[in-house]
Write a protein that holds these residues in place. Structure first.
Motif, mmCIF file in Angstrom:
data_model
loop_
_atom_site.group_PDB
_atom_site.id
_atom_site.type_symbol
_atom_site.label_atom_id
_atom_site.label_comp_id
_atom_site.label_asym_id
_atom_site.label_seq_id
_atom_site.Cartn_x
_atom_site.Cartn_y
_atom_site.Cartn_z
ATOM 1 N N GLU A 1 -27.409 57.172 31.197
ATOM 2 C CA GLU A 1 -27.419 57.031 32.654
ATOM 3 C C GLU A 1 -26.082 56.509 33.173
ATOM 4 O O GLU A 1 -25.588 56.957 34.213
ATOM 5 C CB GLU A 1 -28.547 56.070 33.056
ATOM 6 C CG GLU A 1 -29.001 56.189 34.487
ATOM 7 C CD GLU A 1 -29.900 57.393 34.749
ATOM 8 O OE1 GLU A 1 -30.679 57.796 33.876
ATOM 9 O OE2 GLU A 1 -29.806 57.949 35.859
ATOM 10 N N ALA B 1 -24.051 48.722 34.714
ATOM 11 C CA ALA B 1 -25.225 48.774 33.830
ATOM 12 C C ALA B 1 -25.600 47.401 33.281
ATOM 13 O O ALA B 1 -26.653 47.257 32.661
ATOM 14 C CB ALA B 1 -24.964 49.740 32.675
ATOM 15 N N PHE C 1 -35.448 44.834 33.079
ATOM 16 C CA PHE C 1 -35.715 45.995 33.930
ATOM 17 C C PHE C 1 -36.526 45.584 35.147
ATOM 18 O O PHE C 1 -37.233 44.577 35.144
ATOM 19 C CB PHE C 1 -36.451 47.091 33.143
ATOM 20 C CG PHE C 1 -37.899 46.801 32.847
ATOM 21 C CD1 PHE C 1 -38.260 45.761 32.000
ATOM 22 C CD2 PHE C 1 -38.911 47.564 33.417
ATOM 23 C CE1 PHE C 1 -39.596 45.494 31.721
ATOM 24 C CE2 PHE C 1 -40.257 47.305 33.145
ATOM 25 C CZ PHE C 1 -40.605 46.271 32.296
ATOM 26 N N LEU D 1 -35.411 56.955 29.365
ATOM 27 C CA LEU D 1 -35.077 55.649 29.932
ATOM 28 C C LEU D 1 -33.793 55.130 29.286
ATOM 29 O O LEU D 1 -33.638 53.948 29.061
ATOM 30 C CB LEU D 1 -36.245 54.686 29.708
ATOM 31 C CG LEU D 1 -37.615 55.184 30.186
ATOM 32 C CD1 LEU D 1 -38.706 54.192 29.807
ATOM 33 C CD2 LEU D 1 -37.616 55.417 31.696
ATOM 34 N N GLY E 1 -30.247 52.613 37.508
ATOM 35 C CA GLY E 1 -31.636 52.701 37.085
ATOM 36 C C GLY E 1 -31.934 54.089 36.570
ATOM 37 O O GLY E 1 -31.239 55.051 36.904
ATOM 38 N N THR E 2 -32.965 54.189 35.758
ATOM 39 C CA THR E 2 -33.334 55.509 35.230
ATOM 40 C C THR E 2 -34.387 56.184 36.079
ATOM 41 O O THR E 2 -34.602 57.379 35.954
ATOM 42 C CB THR E 2 -33.923 55.388 33.808
ATOM 43 O OG1 THR E 2 -35.064 54.529 33.862
ATOM 44 C CG2 THR E 2 -32.899 54.839 32.837
ATOM 45 N N ASN F 1 -31.914 47.837 33.546
ATOM 46 C CA ASN F 1 -32.417 49.034 34.213
ATOM 47 C C ASN F 1 -33.019 48.589 35.554
ATOM 48 O O ASN F 1 -34.099 48.010 35.594
ATOM 49 C CB ASN F 1 -33.472 49.700 33.325
ATOM 50 C CG ASN F 1 -33.924 51.041 33.855
ATOM 51 O OD1 ASN F 1 -33.732 51.356 35.040
ATOM 52 N ND2 ASN F 1 -34.539 51.841 33.004
ATOM 53 N N MET G 1 -30.256 54.052 29.184
ATOM 54 C CA MET G 1 -29.242 53.533 30.105
ATOM 55 C C MET G 1 -27.815 53.888 29.683
ATOM 56 O O MET G 1 -26.905 53.902 30.510
ATOM 57 C CB MET G 1 -29.388 52.014 30.236
ATOM 58 C CG MET G 1 -30.507 51.582 31.162
ATOM 59 S SD MET G 1 -30.137 51.918 32.928
ATOM 60 C CE MET G 1 -28.795 50.760 33.190
ATOM 61 N N THR H 1 -37.343 51.462 37.635
ATOM 62 C CA THR H 1 -38.139 52.425 36.881
ATOM 63 C C THR H 1 -39.620 52.238 37.205
ATOM 64 O O THR H 1 -39.990 51.329 37.960
ATOM 65 C CB THR H 1 -37.875 52.331 35.360
ATOM 66 O OG1 THR H 1 -38.518 53.433 34.697
ATOM 67 C CG2 THR H 1 -38.398 51.027 34.767
ATOM 68 N N ASN I 1 -29.838 55.718 40.937
ATOM 69 C CA ASN I 1 -30.538 56.508 39.911
ATOM 70 C C ASN I 1 -29.939 57.905 39.812
ATOM 71 O O ASN I 1 -30.537 58.882 40.277
ATOM 72 C CB ASN I 1 -32.029 56.621 40.265
ATOM 73 C CG ASN I 1 -32.676 55.262 40.425
ATOM 74 O OD1 ASN I 1 -33.129 54.658 39.468
ATOM 75 N ND2 ASN I 1 -32.679 54.756 41.645
ATOM 76 N N MET J 1 -36.808 51.553 25.851
ATOM 77 C CA MET J 1 -35.751 50.732 26.458
ATOM 78 C C MET J 1 -35.047 49.870 25.427
ATOM 79 O O MET J 1 -33.821 49.820 25.368
ATOM 80 C CB MET J 1 -36.356 49.834 27.545
ATOM 81 C CG MET J 1 -36.735 50.577 28.810
ATOM 82 S SD MET J 1 -37.071 49.366 30.125
ATOM 83 C CE MET J 1 -38.547 50.040 30.836
ATOM 84 N N THR K 1 -31.634 48.273 26.416
ATOM 85 C CA THR K 1 -31.999 47.623 27.672
ATOM 86 C C THR K 1 -32.773 46.339 27.381
ATOM 87 O O THR K 1 -33.719 46.355 26.593
ATOM 88 C CB THR K 1 -32.849 48.581 28.532
ATOM 89 O OG1 THR K 1 -32.024 49.684 28.918
ATOM 90 C CG2 THR K 1 -33.386 47.891 29.781
#
Lengths: 429, 429
Positions: A311, A338, A120, A306, A296-297, A62, A308, A65, A269, A112, A117
């Motif tokens: 996302e 990602a 980050f 959050l 990124g979130t 990520n 991913m 954030t 994002n 996360m 994730t």
């Protein structure tokens, strides 16, 4: 500990579209030492995980954030940007204590880890508390104390950054990296940015900065300096260091060439930019220019999760429709953004983001037995377009199992949620 | 059975933003008989469900899908539309047997129930099998045999529609409604559409049709008839019946007025339109004009899941960024589209889509104890912007519990997944 994962399909993200249909991963200490098709070589393994209807992928990265903003999740939504910030977000943030940030970050880390994730980038304040949470949780964090040149803490932010660097850089078994965090061109005047640049040079560390997030920012910077935000940062020498440029929604073709020239990493994002109606970043153009673009979130107050997996899916879908071309950001590229590209954005491209001998063992196992993952025509398409955060089942970072069968082993989830609910009540009271 | 749900927060979707913080719902037989704040009146209840950290909402309504296309999930992605259809989807569909559609639909129903959908509109073939699956699963289906005027089954589609109507209309305790399913203006010439219109009048049933999904369709219809797809359908009298118009991506201002004039229900499919790069439907304009717009997932081969929580979130986010206005489609409106308005699109506005005395008991309970749902500043924002399909925990349709604690009681999930995997292997062999 020696760990063997076997009888499992693997998407290593080492080359386009490569899927090992049934293979194995050997982990020794904090590293992957072997990965391949078929059965693992005989060995003395302390622990064996069988595939059992799961898929192995690199832990996701990520790239942008503000973890502790989980505490503000759902507090204010569907509002015009400045009204949202001035009337809601900033007043609540002013009430945040260092300990709140500790618990709010832990909440973010739980979310996360549960959604796959393993690394980050974070920009916020009370970052010593964030580092402590990262150390405890067992994941990888690239941390920056947010620095606002026009605010009352402009000097304090420098002192805290140096302190953060001294206390935490390369600590927690190497899982923590410290960066500088000048907030954005519009909040950091040239003299302040020059001090940032100098400190980056002195400490030999990277920089996280919001860049060209909104049309208003671009207009303001143009009015003040007659430059684009990218030109502003280039002229101040920031791009001579490793830079994570978040958002990059409004870029000229020359800006794109500049980002490529300096190998600036971009943190895209998509959902935050959608929800705040900031705009749509020219991601296909950046990728075509060879820029490293991760996903990124952003913080949970503008996303509001959050996740991913969601996302990466949103990233692919958004750019397909925005380009009116369904071949744009295909599944493999979304996954690469990602993982592998995200790792490069963070400066961790030799450590994480791929499943490969010599790399740190940052591995995520996802369940394949949900109805929404059936049938299995294509693991890659199912992962990017159909999977849910809750399919993530086991998470390994630095060779350590930090979640197994959906139970996080490093943090007390019940306690964290309890503390965060309490803090949230205090914040709005 | 008399059922009481108590000590639970409720979003009834009866009026904007209304949230009952801690209340109860009484179900007698297939209907809700009481709902309110605080404690339920004393009564003789056969079964009591306590809130236990859950939220009650109306079951969601998926206004457009092709359920059995779950079998094609992930089979072909990231391709130009016509290449995707001609080289991948249609050849595989040609191999589908009636029994495949039975199992593929059951797979879809499992996915829908697990993500909180209790009613859906479906257009496909072998619809008797679909009806059988719906009867068994216990959910609500508005079913149409797809009719393609230019194809070899143009007459057969009429016969099968009549048969479907006779066998299944208002059957399965009233949970099944039959409609006509002329595929689209470009696949149904005027003479064929006139037959459809006549049959709709004879049987007094509604019509499902794809409308203005792509720019190419609009151009073709304009070339052939000098009209927009909406004008084409209006002139053939289709809008004199209840119509579910799917997609509606390309509409003129006059088209929007026409849809409003006839009270046509629109099934908006944000993620399918994004993934296939069809375009972005003018949803805010339609809502402003007073058109009933529901949300649909479309088939799993173009989405690639049937997750209405994700779809409602995507709907809100997409239109915010497309309008460059973060206040567009706020959380409550997105939820309303996914429930109350969706019910109206299906012609079930007096039965489902709201939690209200006299309405059918179609109720979904979602867990609130995930890290991604913490803290609880706003149940509504958390539901629309942060929730995951896997938060859905209990599903009630027509007063019957068809999923409790994530276990579906009406279908054998293991058997369905096993059958679908077998079918998928045969299809690609």
């Amino acid at each position: 500990m020696n760990l063997l994962i076997q009888d499992i399909p693997i998407i290593p993200v080492t080359e386009p579209g490569l899927i090992i249909k049934k293979g194995y991963i050997v982990v020794e200490g904090d590293k992957i030492t072997d990965i391949g098709n078929g059965t693992a070589p005989d060995g003395n393994y302390d622990y064996v995980i069988r595939g059992n209807n799961r898929l192995a992928i690199p832990g996701m990265v990520n790239t942008h954030t503000h973890a502790a903003m989980t505490l503000l999740r759902g507090y204010a939504d569907d509002m015009p940007l400045m009204e949202w910030l001035e009337q809601k977000i900033w007043p609540l943030e002013a009430k945040l204590r260092a300990d709140d940030i500790f618990w709010g970050t832990k909440l973010a880390l739980i979310e996360m880890i549960k959604s796959g994730t393993t690394a980050f980038a974070d920009m916020y304040f009370a970052m010593g508390k964030v580092a402590q949470a990262v150390e405890e949780a067992g994941i990888r964090g690239v941390l920056a104390r947010g620095m606002i040149g026009v605010g009352p803490e402009n000097d304090k932010a420098f002192q805290e950054t140096v302190q953060l660097f001294e206390n935490w850089h390369q600590k927690a078994a190497g899982r923590i990296t410290i960066m500088l965090g000048p907030h954005a061109p519009y909040t950091c005047p040239p003299e302040y940015m020059k001090r940032v640049e100098k400190l980056a040079a002195d400490l030999r560390i990277g920089i996280q900065v919001h860049v060209a997030e909104t049309r208003a920012e671009v207009d303001d910077i143009n009015k003040m300096y007659g430059k684009t935000p990218v030109e502003y940062l280039e002229d101040l020498g920031l791009f001579n260091h490793r830079v994570i440029a978040s958002h990059c929604v409004y870029l000229t073709p020359a800006d794109i060439m500049t980002l490529k020239k300096y190998d600036v990493g971009v943190a895209h994002n998509p959902e935050s930019n959608m929800k705040l109606a900031s705009g749509i970043a020219p991601v296909p153009a950046m990728l075509n220019a060879g820029i490293t673009v991760g996903i990124g979130t952003d913080g949970a107050s503008s996303n509001n999760n959050l996740d991913m997996i969601q996302e990466m899916r949103s990233c692919s879908l958004l750019h397909k429709v925005n380009s009116m071309d369904p071949t744009v950001i295909p599944a493999y590229q979304a996954l690469e953004m990602a993982t592998k590209m995200g790792a490069k954005v963070l400066g961790l491209e030799h450590e994480t983001g791929q499943l490969k001998p010599g790399f740190k063992a940052d591995i995520v196992l996802l369940r394949l037995d949900g109805a929404h993952m059936c049938p299995s025509h294509d693991y890659l398409a199912n992962l990017v377009y159909a999977a849910q955060a809750s399919d993530v089942d086991t998470v390994i970072v630095n060779g350590k199992i930090i979640m197994e069968n959906k139970i996080i082993t490093t943090l007390d989830e019940t306690e964290v949620l309890h503390q965060c609910r309490k803090i949230a009540r205090r914040l709005v009271s």
